[in-house]
Design a protein around this motif. Sequence first.
Motif, PDB file in Angstrom:
ATOM      1  N   ALA A  50     -32.664   8.706   4.945  1.00  0.00           N
ATOM      2  CA  ALA A  50     -32.125  10.080   4.977  1.00  0.00           C
ATOM      3  C   ALA A  50     -30.853  10.201   4.136  1.00  0.00           C
ATOM      4  O   ALA A  50     -30.557  11.281   3.594  1.00  0.00           O
ATOM      5  N   SER A  51     -30.124   9.078   4.002  1.00  0.00           N
ATOM      6  CA  SER A  51     -28.853   9.146   3.270  1.00  0.00           C
ATOM      7  C   SER A  51     -29.030   9.099   1.748  1.00  0.00           C
ATOM      8  O   SER A  51     -28.093   9.337   1.013  1.00  0.00           O
ATOM      9  N   PHE A  52     -30.243   8.776   1.296  1.00  0.00           N
ATOM     10  CA  PHE A  52     -30.483   8.652  -0.159  1.00  0.00           C
ATOM     11  C   PHE A  52     -30.099   9.920  -0.909  1.00  0.00           C
ATOM     12  O   PHE A  52     -29.390   9.880  -1.907  1.00  0.00           O
ATOM     13  N   SER A  53     -30.574  11.076  -0.400  1.00  0.00           N
ATOM     14  CA  SER A  53     -30.324  12.342  -1.116  1.00  0.00           C
ATOM     15  C   SER A  53     -28.817  12.604  -1.192  1.00  0.00           C
ATOM     16  O   SER A  53     -28.301  13.001  -2.236  1.00  0.00           O
ATOM     17  N   ARG A  54     -28.117  12.294  -0.106  1.00  0.00           N
ATOM     18  CA  ARG A  54     -26.668  12.513  -0.071  1.00  0.00           C
ATOM     19  C   ARG A  54     -25.960  11.608  -1.089  1.00  0.00           C
ATOM     20  O   ARG A  54     -25.110  12.049  -1.862  1.00  0.00           O
ATOM     21  N   VAL A  55     -26.385  10.318  -1.100  1.00  0.00           N
ATOM     22  CA  VAL A  55     -25.758   9.367  -2.027  1.00  0.00           C
ATOM     23  C   VAL A  55     -26.038   9.780  -3.469  1.00  0.00           C
ATOM     24  O   VAL A  55     -25.152   9.738  -4.327  1.00  0.00           O
ATOM     25  N   GLU A 203     -17.071  -5.559  -9.216  1.00  0.00           N
ATOM     26  CA  GLU A 203     -16.923  -4.097  -9.081  1.00  0.00           C
ATOM     27  C   GLU A 203     -16.420  -3.770  -7.677  1.00  0.00           C
ATOM     28  O   GLU A 203     -15.549  -2.931  -7.482  1.00  0.00           O
ATOM     29  N   PHE A 204     -16.970  -4.494  -6.710  1.00  0.00           N
ATOM     30  CA  PHE A 204     -16.595  -4.308  -5.309  1.00  0.00           C
ATOM     31  C   PHE A 204     -15.135  -4.728  -5.098  1.00  0.00           C
ATOM     32  O   PHE A 204     -14.338  -3.993  -4.492  1.00  0.00           O
ATOM     33  N   LEU A 205     -14.793  -5.902  -5.646  1.00  0.00           N
ATOM     34  CA  LEU A 205     -13.455  -6.455  -5.421  1.00  0.00           C
ATOM     35  C   LEU A 205     -12.356  -5.630  -6.076  1.00  0.00           C
ATOM     36  O   LEU A 205     -11.297  -5.416  -5.481  1.00  0.00           O
ATOM     37  N   ILE A 206     -12.615  -5.182  -7.327  1.00  0.00           N
ATOM     38  CA  ILE A 206     -11.534  -4.449  -8.015  1.00  0.00           C
ATOM     39  C   ILE A 206     -11.718  -2.937  -7.876  1.00  0.00           C
ATOM     40  O   ILE A 206     -10.951  -2.158  -8.444  1.00  0.00           O
ATOM     41  N   ASN A 207     -12.773  -2.573  -7.120  1.00  0.00           N
ATOM     42  CA  ASN A 207     -13.082  -1.158  -6.860  1.00  0.00           C
ATOM     43  C   ASN A 207     -13.052  -0.345  -8.159  1.00  0.00           C
ATOM     44  O   ASN A 207     -12.314   0.620  -8.306  1.00  0.00           O
ATOM     45  N   PHE A 208     -13.891  -0.799  -9.079  1.00  0.00           N
ATOM     46  CA  PHE A 208     -13.919  -0.138 -10.379  1.00  0.00           C
ATOM     47  C   PHE A 208     -15.360  -0.075 -10.876  1.00  0.00           C
ATOM     48  O   PHE A 208     -16.108  -1.040 -10.748  1.00  0.00           O
ATOM     49  N   LEU A 214     -18.975   1.686  -5.590  1.00  0.00           N
ATOM     50  CA  LEU A 214     -19.501   2.692  -4.647  1.00  0.00           C
ATOM     51  C   LEU A 214     -19.720   2.069  -3.265  1.00  0.00           C
ATOM     52  O   LEU A 214     -19.372   2.667  -2.237  1.00  0.00           O
ATOM     53  N   ILE A 215     -20.284   0.842  -3.262  1.00  0.00           N
ATOM     54  CA  ILE A 215     -20.503   0.144  -1.981  1.00  0.00           C
ATOM     55  C   ILE A 215     -19.161  -0.040  -1.274  1.00  0.00           C
ATOM     56  O   ILE A 215     -19.040   0.194  -0.065  1.00  0.00           O
ATOM     57  N   ASN A 216     -18.156  -0.428  -2.041  1.00  0.00           N
ATOM     58  CA  ASN A 216     -16.803  -0.612  -1.499  1.00  0.00           C
ATOM     59  C   ASN A 216     -16.312   0.696  -0.871  1.00  0.00           C
ATOM     60  O   ASN A 216     -15.864   0.718   0.288  1.00  0.00           O
ATOM     61  N   GLU A 217     -16.427   1.803  -1.641  1.00  0.00           N
ATOM     62  CA  GLU A 217     -15.918   3.099  -1.149  1.00  0.00           C
ATOM     63  C   GLU A 217     -16.639   3.535   0.121  1.00  0.00           C
ATOM     64  O   GLU A 217     -16.019   3.964   1.097  1.00  0.00           O
ATOM     65  N   LEU A 218     -17.981   3.397   0.122  1.00  0.00           N
ATOM     66  CA  LEU A 218     -18.763   3.835   1.295  1.00  0.00           C
ATOM     67  C   LEU A 218     -18.473   2.947   2.506  1.00  0.00           C
ATOM     68  O   LEU A 218     -18.427   3.431   3.637  1.00  0.00           O
ATOM     69  N   ALA A 219     -18.260   1.651   2.255  1.00  0.00           N
ATOM     70  CA  ALA A 219     -17.935   0.739   3.357  1.00  0.00           C
ATOM     71  C   ALA A 219     -16.562   1.073   3.935  1.00  0.00           C
ATOM     72  O   ALA A 219     -16.361   1.027   5.156  1.00  0.00           O
ATOM     73  N   THR A 227     -23.900   2.886   2.492  1.00  0.00           N
ATOM     74  CA  THR A 227     -23.659   1.546   1.924  1.00  0.00           C
ATOM     75  C   THR A 227     -24.987   0.841   1.662  1.00  0.00           C
ATOM     76  O   THR A 227     -25.224   0.311   0.584  1.00  0.00           O
ATOM     77  N   TYR A 228     -25.867   0.892   2.684  1.00  0.00           N
ATOM     78  CA  TYR A 228     -27.157   0.210   2.520  1.00  0.00           C
ATOM     79  C   TYR A 228     -28.015   0.901   1.462  1.00  0.00           C
ATOM     80  O   TYR A 228     -28.735   0.241   0.703  1.00  0.00           O
TER      81      TYR A 228
END
Lengths: 256, 278
Positions: A50-55, A203-208, A214-219, A227-228
């Motif tokens: 259900a979250s796919f469309s939102r993401v 990308e996750f570590l430097i949030n860039f 994106l995974i970082n931001e959503l988490a 996130t998933y």
Amino acid sequence: MTAMALNRRYSLAPLVGLLSLVIFFVLIELLIRIGVVNRFIVPPPSEIIASFSRVILEEDILHRFVLTATECLTAGVMLTIFGVAGGVLMHRFRLLQQACETWVAAMASAPTVLMYPLFLVIFGRSAWTIIMMGFVAALPPVILKTLEGLSSTRRVLINVGRSFNLTPSQQFWKILFPAAMPTIFVGIRLGLIFALINIVGVEFLINFGGLGALINELAERYDLAGTYASICFVILVSVLFFMSLEKAERWLRPFE
Amino acid sequence: MATNTSQPILVVEHINVRFETPDDGPVIAVDDVSLDVAPGEFLSVIGPSGCGKSTLFNVMGGLLGGYEGRVSVAGETISGPHASIGMVFQEESTFPWRSVTDNVAFPLELIGMPKDKRIERARHFIKLVGLDGFENRYPGELSGGMRQRVSLARTLASEPKILLMDEPFAALDEQTRLLLGDKVLQIQQDLKQTTLLITHNITEAVQMSDRILVMTYRPGKVKRIVNIDLPRPRTSEIVGSEAFGRYVAQIWADLREEASRGMKDDETRTMRVDEARS
């Protein structure tokens, strides 16, 4: 077994694969709903879907997807060129092989991702830091597999070349390199896995940048379903790369 | 020296090859071997395993250096691989990444022959070894016998003056071996190809050869040369003839003693290794 029966079996395989995935998700859904698995740690698959469309609509997923894929592609091209060249050089110069093989092998298992602060200093907070991290982490398997492929060329094939009086360059391009191709492809495939893991990780570590950020931001927002869903897009990048590589391999080696 | 009345095309004179081994120290693999082969002749070199047959093959093909003696082709001394000598190896040696046509066209590609011409030439040799219809197949799609025929066609495509073969049918079953022997005989007779076959198979040697050079077990020396006076053209049907049987018995009588020495030597070496381990 007849050819028709074999064909039927091969066409059934993707269906069985998909079905087993569906069964797995249904089971997870059930376990979450009956309370065996905590829904605040693993979100129900129905929520992820259900979250796919939102993401997709709200998180600029296409742009991030393209960004991560481009970083992967750049690192992939670089590691193919430099990794194969490195392996060839090590095969050509015995001293270089004896001097470097051990530490290249050691580098393959080293957690190079932890060196990201150094790369940040060198390349700044840019896509190049991410690409170079992916490249450096993925280089050893390509070098080692190229070396292995060239070194394990069957002696008789080399002797065939010698019996036809091939020059060293002909010996390399007409015998050694094509003979090593299957192992080199294994190296590139391994390299791409290493590169993708490291690229998304940095990308996750430097949030860039792309999907890792994106995974970082959503988490950070504790949007577990989102996130998933983003992780699914990382898998999609991986699938795309492997399908392209398989196509390239089939084109280069039609006899397989 | 193994001699023939016509002017020889290949002359091997007093070849000595020594190896340094970690277990047995220096080993004399080939000891003062001399032979010659006349144009169009089929000579086989036969001996038990470990008699230095393959070493001799590598010396004659120019793949092995560091030996004493001289190898010459049509009077020219050779010290490395030579265009006049084509080699067919014991192990499967087709290029799996090339189709049958591309495998056979390989030596023609090396001399820069235009593509359409080399494909035409390759097809000629593919037909010669009886593989027409399989031109676009890859070696992985062929049987062991077919792959060896591809190797043979590839070597023949380079049009060597001398065809050197090192147990090319060793990995094949007996029936396939006999039938392929027919094929090689037919090609050798059609092309009047000078051929030197290294083998440990007596039937194969008698079926195909004009002369057979019998080698001793380590150190590999020439024990005897047997002239095979069987009518040509030959086919594998000759295997059932009385004269064929006599030649086989005669060569086996020579080889038996050598093979027994080889077996004993293997047993002694195995026991020595076991003792060293314990």
